[in-house]
Design a protein around this motif. Structure first.
Motif, PDB file in Angstrom:
ATOM      1  N   ARG A 191       0.855  -1.197   0.000  1.00 10.79           N
ATOM      2  CA  ARG A 191       0.000   0.000   0.000  1.00 10.79           C
ATOM      3  C   ARG A 191       0.878   1.229   0.000  1.00 10.79           C
ATOM      4  N   THR A 192       0.270   2.366  -0.304  1.00 10.24           N
ATOM      5  CA  THR A 192       1.012   3.626  -0.275  1.00 10.24           C
ATOM      6  C   THR A 192       1.010   4.157   1.153  1.00 10.24           C
ATOM      7  N   PRO A 193       2.151   4.563   1.661  1.00  9.99           N
ATOM      8  CA  PRO A 193       2.149   5.080   3.030  1.00  9.99           C
ATOM      9  C   PRO A 193       1.595   6.497   3.093  1.00  9.99           C
ATOM     10  N   LEU A 194       1.145   6.877   4.274  1.00  8.61           N
ATOM     11  CA  LEU A 194       0.696   8.244   4.512  1.00  8.61           C
ATOM     12  C   LEU A 194       1.919   9.157   4.628  1.00  8.61           C
ATOM     13  N   PRO A 196       5.092  11.534   5.411  1.00  6.41           N
ATOM     14  CA  PRO A 196       6.064  11.529   6.502  1.00  6.41           C
ATOM     15  C   PRO A 196       5.902  12.772   7.372  1.00  6.41           C
ATOM     16  N   GLN A 214      11.868  10.611  -5.136  1.00  9.95           N
ATOM     17  CA  GLN A 214      11.739   9.178  -4.910  1.00  9.95           C
ATOM     18  C   GLN A 214      13.121   8.543  -4.904  1.00  9.95           C
TER      19      GLN A 214
ATOM     20  N   GLY B 112       4.652  -0.139   7.864  1.00 11.17           N
ATOM     21  CA  GLY B 112       5.103   1.237   7.735  1.00 11.17           C
ATOM     22  C   GLY B 112       4.132   2.150   7.022  1.00 11.17           C
ATOM     23  N   CYS B 113       2.837   1.858   7.114  1.00  5.99           N
ATOM     24  CA  CYS B 113       1.855   2.667   6.391  1.00  5.99           C
ATOM     25  C   CYS B 113       1.542   3.986   7.073  1.00  5.99           C
ATOM     26  N   ARG B 114       1.895   4.127   8.349  1.00  7.62           N
ATOM     27  CA  ARG B 114       1.684   5.368   9.113  1.00  7.62           C
ATOM     28  C   ARG B 114       0.210   5.653   9.391  1.00  7.62           C
ATOM     29  N   LYS B 115      -0.656   4.648   9.274  1.00 11.58           N
ATOM     30  CA  LYS B 115      -2.049   4.916   9.626  1.00 11.58           C
ATOM     31  C   LYS B 115      -2.167   5.197  11.118  1.00 11.58           C
ATOM     32  N   ARG B 136       6.195   8.134  15.849  1.00 13.68           N
ATOM     33  CA  ARG B 136       7.164   8.337  14.771  1.00 13.68           C
ATOM     34  C   ARG B 136       7.549   6.955  14.266  1.00 13.68           C
ATOM     35  N   HIS B 152      13.144   8.250   9.187  1.00 10.52           N
ATOM     36  CA  HIS B 152      11.734   8.503   9.464  1.00 10.52           C
ATOM     37  C   HIS B 152      11.051   9.235   8.329  1.00 10.52           C
ATOM     38  N   ASP B 153      11.828   9.567   7.316  1.00  8.57           N
ATOM     39  CA  ASP B 153      11.310  10.390   6.246  1.00  8.57           C
ATOM     40  C   ASP B 153      10.949   9.585   5.009  1.00  8.57           C
ATOM     41  N   TYR B 154      10.820   8.266   5.145  1.00  8.65           N
ATOM     42  CA  TYR B 154      10.643   7.433   3.955  1.00  8.65           C
ATOM     43  C   TYR B 154       9.308   7.766   3.303  1.00  8.65           C
ATOM     44  N   HIS B 155       9.296   7.778   1.972  1.00  5.67           N
ATOM     45  CA  HIS B 155       8.071   8.094   1.245  1.00  5.67           C
ATOM     46  C   HIS B 155       8.083   7.365  -0.093  1.00  5.67           C
ATOM     47  N   PRO B 156       8.123   6.034  -0.070  1.00  3.55           N
ATOM     48  CA  PRO B 156       8.140   5.308  -1.337  1.00  3.55           C
ATOM     49  C   PRO B 156       6.748   5.229  -1.935  1.00  3.55           C
ATOM     50  N   GLU B 157       6.679   4.657  -3.135  1.00  4.63           N
ATOM     51  CA  GLU B 157       5.374   4.450  -3.761  1.00  4.63           C
ATOM     52  C   GLU B 157       4.536   3.464  -2.964  1.00  4.63           C
ATOM     53  N   SER B 158       5.196   2.414  -2.475  1.00  6.60           N
ATOM     54  CA  SER B 158       4.418   1.435  -1.719  1.00  6.60           C
ATOM     55  C   SER B 158       5.294   0.854  -0.623  1.00  6.60           C
ATOM     56  N   VAL B 159       4.631   0.494   0.446  1.00  7.46           N
ATOM     57  CA  VAL B 159       5.300  -0.175   1.558  1.00  7.46           C
ATOM     58  C   VAL B 159       4.674  -1.542   1.701  1.00  7.46           C
ATOM     59  N   PRO B 160       5.342  -2.542   2.263  1.00 11.20           N
ATOM     60  CA  PRO B 160       6.692  -2.476   2.795  1.00 11.20           C
ATOM     61  C   PRO B 160       7.758  -2.577   1.709  1.00 11.20           C
TER      62      PRO B 160
END
Lengths: 269, 317
Positions: A191-194, A196, A214, B112-115, B136, B152-160
């Motif tokens: 899934r796409t994460p929310l 940072p 990216q 790691g979805c941060r929900k 965090r 803590h700044d990860y922002h990929p297209e998809s996790v994990p």
């Protein structure tokens, strides 16, 4: 008058200085800090505790339309359906069931519908030792192969729990296997994460926005302008949230899509 | 000039004393000086988060009688209504007997979805700008728990992402909390159910606790917190998620407005993969008791510091 000739001059200059200070402190624009740039809000739909999929059991509970699940609307009773396999022994999914992707087990091990479905009675499931299992009891079927996970699920270590931890206060909602795992492709999809976290200092925020790139090999889906921040929805659509100036009613992000149909649908909602 | 008789008080050899001219000059300087002083203090006019008299004269939390507490809760409800236009329900929930909360987090499951981060923000009325998030999520490469490698700044297209695992960090509600030890005014203390709480009306904002916490669990309100009106959670608790003023500390309190009423915290409920487990460790039938009995490897972050956290990370098969 000759003994203190400079006093009137000094007093005059002091008065001028004080007047200049008064005027400059009254016009306070130069003293005020820059107002904080509003940070985009996250859609509340993305933080709902709903399960990842809606299982058949949930549909029954919701009293939804189950006409799609009436096996004998198409199949004949007492006539087990035959399975077809292609040259490399892979299951061929019939065209009526093409929404099913068989990916249960690595290397195509679980390559037979009737490993779990009962061919004599399509409304039931069956285990490998011949027991019949109702759809509502499907965890027993899953546990017949995945024993440790089933034990963990019974103990509470596996799976989701919601509601009340205190039994006296209310109901504890435990999910069953198929509420999260698609039984035909049980691996949890990525899934796409929310977004940072945003650094506290505005200078760091600016640098972070400009460095929002990216990692290597991943497509850059948006060229990020300075004032926007991509709000990523978990359904893979990418939208850029731009902010209207905050007013007394609160921050209202205006979502504009970057061309993805999912994002357009989301923006319409 | 016609020579005149000198004034009877005038003594020979003295100066003329105050004349009208010198008085006017002096007063001009004095008045402009006063004006400059007043102008320099003018930002004080914009102070809008000045505490009211009742708030200022409020007694220490542990000394409040129930009747006084009821008045305090009403004052908070009035303040929130004045600011947001919505009337909340603020309760003072006490810890129950025979309850000690423990948190277990399955690092094999977390994607790691941060929900959890944003569910917590929504539940606990945290400031959106500037941003405060109690949780965090750290991304660590497989193979070690070296926090120097955490991102803590990860922002990929998809996790994990392949080769990484994810570890969310929040207040560990330590058994031996350093933040409680350093607070100079005892605005923070640990209650019998294990939750370390903060009284936002007693905190002076010195941030010693933030310096003492090894997990950076405590957040400071540098500016007046801004919560959009339509996102305000009206189910509030005095030591929990009521809106904080500027200049006080806040942190994860295990959603005590939920947990002391018997519900799961927001982060536990929203986790899509069920990585988070919460419960009463004194109850042998609880999920966390099962986990601590049956799982084999547990990690307490920075346990060499002796904080004895109530947060157990574990791996699974």
């Amino acid at each position: 008058m000759n003994d203190k000739p400079r006093v009137p001059g000094v007093l005059f200059i002091l008065t001028l200085v004080f007047i200049v200070l008064t005027v400059s402190f009254s016009r306070r624009k130069w003293m005020e800090p820059e107002p904080l740039k509003a940070i985009a809000l996250v859609d509340p739909d993305l933080v709902q505790p709903t399960t990842m999929r809606t299982s058949y059991v949930q549909l029954v509970r919701m009293q939804a339309d189950l006409s799609d699940f009436d096996c004998y609307a198409c199949h004949e009773k007492n006539k087990p359906p035959t399975l077809r396999f292609d040259a490399s022994n892979n299951l061929v999914i019939p065209k009526e069931h093409l929404d099913i992707v068989m990916a249960h087990g690595q290397h195509n091990r679980n390559n037979n519908c009737f490993n779990c479905h009962d061919e004599q009675n399509l409304v039931l499931l069956q285990t490998r030792d011949g027991r019949q299992v109702k759809f509502e009891d499907s965890p027993r079927l899953c546990g017949s192969c995945h024993g440790p996970t089933y034990r963990d699920w019974e103990g509470g270590a596996h799976g989701r729990t919601g509601g009340y931890w205190k039994k006296e206060a209310g109901e504890t909602k435990r999910q069953i296997c198929v509420d999260c795992h698609n039984p035909h492709s049980p691996k949890i999809p990525p899934r796409t994460p929310l977004p940072p976290p945003h650094p506290l200092r505005q200078a760091d925020q600016a640098r972070m926005f400009q460095e929002f790139r990216q990692p290597e090999g991943v497509a850059q889906t948006s060229s990020l302008p300075y004032r926007g921040f991509p709000i990523r929805r978990c359904d893979q659509a990418v939208t850029t949230g731009r902010l209207e100036v905050g007013d007394a009613a609160g921050w209202k992000p205006a979502l504009r899509s970057l061309g993805s149909p999912l994002a357009a649908a989301a923006a319409e909602r | 000039m016609i020579p005149q008789k000198p004034h009877p008080n005038w003594k020979a050899g003295q100066n003329a004393g105050m004349t009208r001219r010198s008085f006017l000059r002096g007063s001009a300087v004095f008045a402009s000086g006063l004006a400059a002083l007043a102008a320099s203090l003018s930002p004080l006019r914009e102070l809008d988060d000045f505490p009211s008299v009742e708030q200022f004269a409020q007694k220490y939390y542990k000394e409040l009688t129930p009747a006084e507490m009821a008045k305090v809760l009403k004052r908070i409800e009035d303040e929130v209504e004045r600011q947001y236009g919505l009337r909340p329900h603020v309760k003072d929930l006490k810890p129950a007997d025979g309850v000690e909360f423990v948190y277990a987090l399955n690092l094999t499951r977390c994607v790691g979805c941060r929900k959890c981060v944003h569910a917590c923000v929504a539940e606990n009325n945290q400031s959106r700008t500037p941003e405060i998030q109690y949780i965090r999520v750290l991304r660590l490469p497989h193979g070690s728990l070296d926090l120097e490698k955490a991102e803590h700044d990860y922002h990929p297209e998809s996790v994990p992402e392949k080769g990484y695992f994810y570890m969310p960090v929040q207040c560990q509600q330590c058994k031996n909390p350093p933040c409680v030890k350093v607070c100079p005014v005892h605005a923070t203390w640990q209650e019998t159910d294990g939750i370390t709480v903060i009284d936002y009306d007693w905190c002076i904002g010195c941030r010693y606790c933030e310096a003492a916490c090894p997990y950076w669990a405590r957040r400071f309100n540098f500016a007046k917190p801004s919560v959009p009106k339509d996102r305000l959670n009206l189910n509030m608790a005095y030591l929990g998620n009521r809106p904080r003023p500027r200049g006080v500390m806040e942190k994860c309190h295990f959603c005590l407005q939920r947990t002391r009423a018997g519900r799961y915290p927001a982060c536990v409920e929203v986790c899509p993969v069920g990585a988070r487990k919460f419960g009463n460790i004194l109850d042998p039938n609880s999920e966390v008791a099962y986990i601590l009995r049956t799982k084999r490897v547990f990690i307490q972050l920075k346990e060499e510091l002796g904080t004895s956290p109530r947060f157990f990370y574990y791996f699974d098969v």
